[in-house]
Design an enzyme around this catalytic site. Structure first.
Site, short mmCIF file in Angstrom:
data_model
loop_
_atom_site.label_atom_id
_atom_site.label_comp_id
_atom_site.label_asym_id
_atom_site.label_seq_id
_atom_site.Cartn_x
_atom_site.Cartn_y
_atom_site.Cartn_z
CG ASN A 185 -31.12 -2.07 22.36
OD1 ASN A 185 -30.28 -2.48 23.16
ND2 ASN A 185 -32.22 -1.44 22.76
CE LYS A 225 -33.53 11.91 27.15
NZ LYS A 225 -33.82 10.49 27.02
CB ILE A 257 -38.15 5.56 31.63
CG1 ILE A 257 -38.99 4.56 30.83
CG2 ILE A 257 -38.17 5.24 33.11
CD1 ILE A 257 -38.41 3.16 30.77
CE LYS A 284 -43.49 -17.84 12.23
NZ LYS A 284 -42.99 -19.14 11.83
N PRO A 334 -42.69 5.78 26.02
CG PRO A 334 -43.40 4.87 28.03
CD PRO A 334 -43.39 4.62 26.56
CE LYS A 389 -29.37 11.53 23.65
NZ LYS A 389 -28.88 10.28 23.11
N1 CTP Z 1 -34.16 6.76 28.11
C1 CTP Z 1 -35.31 6.42 28.80
N2 CTP Z 1 -36.46 6.10 28.13
C2 CTP Z 1 -36.50 6.14 26.78
C3 CTP Z 1 -35.33 6.46 26.06
C4 CTP Z 1 -34.19 6.78 26.75
O1 CTP Z 1 -35.29 6.39 30.05
N3 CTP Z 1 -37.62 5.83 26.16
C5 CTP Z 1 -32.96 7.12 28.86
C6 CTP Z 1 -31.80 6.14 28.71
O2 CTP Z 1 -31.83 5.16 29.74
C7 CTP Z 1 -30.60 7.06 28.84
C8 CTP Z 1 -31.06 8.38 28.28
O3 CTP Z 1 -32.49 8.34 28.34
O4 CTP Z 1 -30.24 7.29 30.18
C9 CTP Z 1 -30.62 8.65 26.88
O5 CTP Z 1 -31.01 7.59 26.04
P1 CTP Z 1 -30.69 7.61 24.50
O6 CTP Z 1 -31.34 6.44 23.86
O7 CTP Z 1 -29.23 7.84 24.29
O8 CTP Z 1 -31.38 8.98 24.07
P2 CTP Z 1 -32.78 9.31 23.52
O9 CTP Z 1 -33.41 10.26 24.49
O10 CTP Z 1 -33.56 8.09 23.17
O11 CTP Z 1 -32.39 10.13 22.19
P3 CTP Z 1 -31.80 9.59 20.77
O12 CTP Z 1 -32.27 8.15 20.65
O13 CTP Z 1 -32.41 10.52 19.80
O14 CTP Z 1 -30.32 9.73 20.84
#
Ligand code: CTP
Length: 397
Positions: A210, A341, A307, A289, A305, A337
């Site tokens: 991304n 969490k 994190i 590839k 996962p 969120k």
């Molecule tokens: N995060 C993480 N590990 C993941 C996904 C997210 O530690 N696999 C953490 C990000 O670093 C951030 C928070 O969770 O601090 C929210 O991340 P975000 O991508 O906005 O949310 P998601 O939980 O992935 O939910 P969604 O993609 O459905 O908005």
């Protein structure tokens, strides 16, 4: 230092080849909204011209104790009056010796003795001069006198030798000088930060990622360090250089990021999860590839996962701070969120306005409600976030 608080610095240059780096240092400090009054020793003017330093600092350069341009004719007192800090970079072995013994036979050494503000010195000299017991004695004395000694670094030297004695690079010096002004609200804390995107491999040459640049996570790590913390930064692929004085672990995938976080989280007090971690990873990444053909290709993806959720659900979790980049319904999604969490604090922004940008607009959500931080450079936002955490953290454990 926030953009709004202008700092007044006196930058002293002494005689050493590293004096050319003071030009870039001046430019960097001025770019951070500091004013820089340059004072040079005679020897310094042999290495870089006063005209160069005048052009970069935007003001007159002083070299002479008897300079008649200063209002009351007392340059040695007047130039540091009102200064927030004096930094001497480069500081030669001779100058350190003079400082250690309180000698003052020129403008710069007199200014240093007559000051009532902090003094920082950045030694720069040949390795044998640095290692000499006399220099080491002087440096120990300066530290005992409350003078901050920045560096030196080791590496190749102008004389062709290699070893300790190189002046720190201008970027590191500017960081350390400006960090001096930040309140040490994180002193004694250990902080773990994640930053950047992750890269999930599809085959030997492709992957899912991304556009996260890592700028916000690196700014948070730097702001935590400036506030006095011991900082570990776990970063996905970015082009950013590690901030000064921070332990950095570079990783690629979400799984690797989890591993690095788990290795460091046990001893940390505060975990700030800024990384834009990929939510899915290819189920069967290919070693080689993949070749194209005319058919539609479907990728099977498995969830990665979470994190942050993992860390926050530990038996004895650190103070956990999440980030959320949303493309719509910011408040609703961010609060959901935070609750899901179990986070005491979450910083949310609109993804389209912040990913990859140098500035961001943040809203902090905590148990007390929402706290908007109007659009500003990411380092400034990071400093405000650290100040906010410092207010919440002591009450939370
Ligand atoms: N995060 C993480 N590990 C993941 C996904 C997210 O530690 N696999 C953490 C990000 O670093 C951030 C928070 O969770 O601090 C929210 O991340 P975000 O991508 O906005 O949310 P998601 O939980 O992935 O939910 P969604 O993609 O459905 O908005």
């Amino acid at each position: 230092m926030s953009k709004s608080a202008q700092r007044r610095l006196v930058l002293g240059l002494t005689g050493g080849i590293a004096a050319y780096k003071a030009a870039e240092l001046t430019r960097l400090l001025i770019g951070q909204n500091a004013t820089v009054q340059v004072v040079m020793t005679d020897a310094a003017t042999r290495f870089i011209s006063a005209a160069t330093m005048q052009a970069l600092s935007g003001g007159p350069v002083y070299t002479d104790l008897w300079d008649g341009r200063v209002d009351n004719g007392m340059a040695h007192i007047e130039l540091s009056r009102g200064a927030d800090l004096i930094a001497v970079a480069p500081a030669s072995a001779d100058f350190l010796a003079k400082l250690a013994h309180g000698l003052c036979d020129d403008l710069l050494s007199t200014l240093c003795l007559a000051r009532d503000c902090p003094l920082l010195v950045a030694p720069a000299m040949n390795r044998q001069m640095w290692e000499h017991p006399a220099t080491q004695r002087n440096v120990a004395q300066l530290r005992a006198d409350g003078i901050a000694v920045l560096g030196p670094d080791s590496g190749s030297q102008a004389c062709g030798e290699s070893g300790m004695g190189r002046m720190l690079e201008p970027e590191s010096l500017a960081d350390e000088i400006l960090a001096w002004f930040e309140p040490k609200v994180f002193a004694g804390y250990r902080v773990l930060v994640t930053a950047g995107p992750t890269f999930e491999r599809i085959d030997a040459v492709r992957g899912i990622t991304n556009p996260s640049s890592g700028k916000m996570g690196f700014a948070v790590a730097r702001a935590a360090k400036e506030a006095g913390a011991e900082v570990t930064l776990v970063s996905g692929p970015t082009t950013l250089a590690a901030p000064t004085g921070i332990t950095i672990k570079r990783v690629t995938s979400a799984q690797e990021m989890l591993g690095a976080v788990e290795a460091a989280v046990g001893t940390c007090d505060i975990f700030i999860s800024v990384a834009a971690v990929a939510d899915y990873t290819p189920l069967n990444p290919q070693e080689q590839k993949m070749k194209k053909d005319a058919r539609i290709l479907s990728l099977e993806l498995a969830p990665t996962p979470d994190i942050l959720a993992n860390v926050a659900s530990r038996a004895n979790p650190p103070f956990c701070v999440g980030f959320a980049a949303e493309s719509e319904r910011l408040d609703e999604y961010a609060e959901a969120k935070r609750k899901r969490k179990h986070l005491p604090l979450l910083a949310a922004n609109i993804a389209q306005q912040s990913i990859g940008a140098d500035e961001s607009e943040l809203i902090l959500f905590d148990d007390q409600g929402r706290h908007p931080l109007p659009r500003a450079p990411k380092l400034e936002q990071a400093r405000k976030l650290i100040a906010h955490i410092a207010r919440l953290y002591p009450a939370s454990h």
